[in-house]
Write a protein that holds these residues in place. Sequence first.
Motif: not given
Length: 316
Positions: A286-298
């Motif tokens: 789940a932490a990696c999923a949020c990190a991926v979302a942050m990468i996509v967002l930025v």
Amino acid sequence: MATVTTPAKPPARAVKAGAHLSRKKRLFWPFAAPALVLYLAFLVLPTIATVVLSFTSWAGAGDTPEPNGVTNYTQMWASDSFQYAFRNTLIYVFLGGIGTFALAFLFTMVLRDMKGGKIVRAILFFPNIVAPVALGMFLGFVFKYQPGKQGLANYVLESLGADAAKFLAPSNVTGVVTASLIWASSGFYITILMAAVDRIPPYLYEDAELGGASPWQKFKSITLPMTWDVVGVAGVLWTINALKIFELVFVLAGPGTYAPPNEAWTLGVYVFDRTFGSNGTPDFGAACACAVAMIVLVSVLVVLLRRLMRRDAIQF
């Protein structure tokens, strides 16, 4: 009779230039390879691993990652904690960015013609030197709510006859952190913008002043167009930094607790919570999923920002 012509020898300068270019090409990979290896090992490969692990269920050391498809992403989007974190992060990016750059441009225009402007610029830059944790502890004392032992902000309010406010309550902490970010970050962007303004030829402002231009007209017609490329780079820096906000929120909103209340979370706090496990069991997937979302967002925000701010460079 046929004449034989011998080809002209290239000039000695051209020969030397060609040899120099050949040596540069031979030196390129020996110098570039270490940096590329480090970039690959510490950025590219961990990013790929993060994306792969985001589709697994993994509790960390001693556990084996088990593929679970897009479960982490669907649970994340349905989580109230993530929605609070996503909303607050966007508030910091947009409202904090608007306030920071408005303040930075205001100070830039004031300091441009001010005696001792460099000293004031150094003073304004000082909050950027302080570690975010120390800055959060200081602001925690400033906004402290404790009857009979109020922080500086509530002391001033009570001195003026107003009621003390719970600045660090879960419903208010996002606004306090936004204002704190604007105050703490503006000095950094003032320094960047002042460096860009210093490049502008003074005669442009002198001509505009002789023509009766107002300060706003000089800013709109001279300062902003001449510093547009620098503003674009500063906007990208702000976007990246705002998406990573963690320490200031963690210290202000959750002192002495495991994590701040959900209403004050950012994406960084969400990753922290899922990494270390609020219930004692980490969920690295789940932490990696949020990190991926942050990468996509930025990535999306930076691309949109660069497109919106794309403009032909002005030569001067």
